[in-house]
Design a protein around this motif. Structure first.
Motif, mmCIF file in Angstrom:
data_model
loop_
_atom_site.group_PDB
_atom_site.id
_atom_site.type_symbol
_atom_site.label_atom_id
_atom_site.label_comp_id
_atom_site.label_asym_id
_atom_site.label_seq_id
_atom_site.Cartn_x
_atom_site.Cartn_y
_atom_site.Cartn_z
ATOM 1 N N PHE A 157 4.960 7.399 1.146
ATOM 2 C CA PHE A 157 5.198 6.426 2.199
ATOM 3 C C PHE A 157 4.698 5.051 1.755
ATOM 4 N N ILE A 213 1.658 10.499 11.612
ATOM 5 C CA ILE A 213 1.872 10.678 10.178
ATOM 6 C C ILE A 213 1.735 12.128 9.739
ATOM 7 N N LYS A 230 2.704 1.868 3.630
ATOM 8 C CA LYS A 230 1.950 1.597 4.861
ATOM 9 C C LYS A 230 1.868 0.093 5.096
ATOM 10 N N ARG A 231 2.268 -0.297 6.313
ATOM 11 C CA ARG A 231 2.200 -1.707 6.700
ATOM 12 C C ARG A 231 1.722 -1.802 8.148
ATOM 13 N N ILE A 254 1.237 5.417 -0.039
ATOM 14 C CA ILE A 254 0.546 6.614 0.417
ATOM 15 C C ILE A 254 1.238 7.839 -0.176
ATOM 16 N N TYR A 280 5.055 13.865 10.515
ATOM 17 C CA TYR A 280 6.151 12.944 10.216
ATOM 18 C C TYR A 280 7.507 13.622 10.176
ATOM 19 N N ASP A 315 0.847 -1.193 0.000
ATOM 20 C CA ASP A 315 0.000 0.000 0.000
ATOM 21 C C ASP A 315 0.885 1.246 0.000
ATOM 22 N N ASP A 332 -0.652 -0.397 9.912
ATOM 23 C CA ASP A 332 -0.873 0.900 10.558
ATOM 24 C C ASP A 332 0.422 1.638 10.884
ATOM 25 N N ARG A 333 1.485 1.273 10.210
ATOM 26 C CA ARG A 333 2.755 1.976 10.349
ATOM 27 C C ARG A 333 3.192 2.484 8.984
ATOM 28 N N TYR A 334 3.783 3.658 8.967
ATOM 29 C CA TYR A 334 4.203 4.288 7.718
ATOM 30 C C TYR A 334 5.728 4.338 7.643
ATOM 31 N N TYR A 335 6.241 4.117 6.444
ATOM 32 C CA TYR A 335 7.678 4.182 6.208
ATOM 33 C C TYR A 335 7.941 5.205 5.110
ATOM 34 N N GLU A 365 1.014 5.629 13.064
ATOM 35 C CA GLU A 365 -0.127 6.237 12.384
ATOM 36 C C GLU A 365 -0.536 7.560 13.019
#
Length: 344
Positions: free
Chosen positions: A119, A180, A121-122, A89, A183, A87, A124-127, A177
């Motif tokens: 980003f 974000i 998303k995995r 973002i 960030y 996913d 509920d965490r964003y990278y 999350e």
């Protein structure tokens, strides 16, 4: 009679105003087939893009489809019939088109301020992957229709930014999350070069090593009798300047540019050099965008006035979009990517 004159003046005024649409319809296919979805977070505090004047005409710039969240989702699905498991973002942080008069100029320049980030998303965490944050300039004396040029640049940059985001690695640092929308401040806590009281002397081969304050011991700089840097050395052998991001001497950082080394000074916004586009651009493209496979601090990475090509020219020049303005100002170093961020 007065009513007739007023009516005619109003009619002329209305006829001189029109809308220039930004069309997001270019292909955004993920060639690797990893993307499962593309979601837009529209974090703009002001949703209006802006209005600029062109001779006797005033044009308002708008998205053709202003329901951007829905448009991005449909746009992705139309171009990606086969999807993967990731996913993506896209965060739209700012888009503004405006007229601004530079110093020592007797007419305004049309400008575009665009800030966009991406980003993965995995759970509920964003990278964080990367971002484009810059001002693009159009000289109305050289560009017949600056509103068309800048509207097309919005489309081109967003399109290419999405395609690059598919194929680039993340910083590897998660953003919860609930953080974000904040960030940048969250990730800047890891920016040792900015947060540490002193910079470590040495040569840094990429922005990531500078950010982490990890100079490369295999490199050094050679100076002449006047104290000016004349060579970059790799294990005692002359090397190309393109292998160096910057060097630190006596606690001060210096960045190579086509006009020499510029000191990277620091204020509450971050590191910056005082320069202009004409001093940094090796060329300026009037349409399209120079693309390289670099986002998020890969060696030599600069997402500056454009997204820079993969190989840095030996003199530190970058490819750029728009007018090579001579306007000097603080050009910041993006805290997450090492990119040049123009503000004027």
């Amino acid at each position: 009679m007065k009513k007739i004159v007023l009516f005619l003046m109003l009619s002329i005024s209305l006829a001189a105003q029109r809308v220039e649409f930004v069309k997001l319809d270019q292909n955004i296919k993920d060639k690797r087939g990893l993307a499962k979805s593309l979601t837009l977070i529209d974090n703009r505090t002001d949703k209006t893009i802006g209005t600029i004047a062109n001779k006797k005409e005033t044009a308002e710039i708008k998205f053709e489809d202003e329901n951007l969240e829905k448009h991005f989702g449909n746009w992705f699905l139309n171009d990606n019939k086969k999807t993967g498991n990731t996913d993506f973002i896209i965060m739209l942080e700012k888009i503004k088109i405006y007229d601004e008069q530079n110093e020592n100029k007797d007419y305004p320049f049309a400008k575009l301020k665009l800030k966009i980030s991406s980003f993965i998303k995995r759970n509920d965490r964003y990278y964080f992957i990367g971002r484009f944050d810059n001002v693009i300039v159009s000289n109305p004396k050289l560009t017949p229709h600056p509103q068309r040029f800048l509207a097309s640049q919005i489309s081109d940059i967003i399109t290419e930014f999405i395609k690059l985001s598919y194929s680039n690695t993340t910083l590897g640092i998660l953003v919860p999350e609930n953080e974000i929308n904040n960030y940048n401040a969250y990730l800047d806590k890891n920016y040792k070069a900015f947060n540490n009281p002193e910079l470590k002397d040495g040569v840094y081969t990429d922005f990531k090593s500078f950010s982490n304050q990890e100079p490369n011991a295999e490199y050094s700089v050679k100076k002449n009798k006047k104290g000016r840097v004349t060579n970059l050395m790799h294990n005692g052998i002359d090397s190309s300047y393109s292998e160096m991001y910057c060097y630190v001497d006596g606690g001060k950082a210096y960045k190579l540019t086509p006009v020499g080394f510029d000191e990277m000074k620091k204020d509450n916004k971050g590191f910056y050099i005082y320069t202009s586009r004409v001093n940094l651009f090796t060329s300026a493209k009037t349409s399209g965008i120079m693309i390289g496979a670099i986002l998020g601090g890969i060696p030599g990475a600069l997402i500056g006035a454009a997204i820079e090509s993969g190989a840095n020219p030996p003199n530190g020049a970058i490819h750029g979009i728009g007018y090579r303005s001579s306007q000097e100002s603080n050009v910041y170093i993006d805290s997450l990517t090492g990119a040049y961020v123009f503000t004027k």
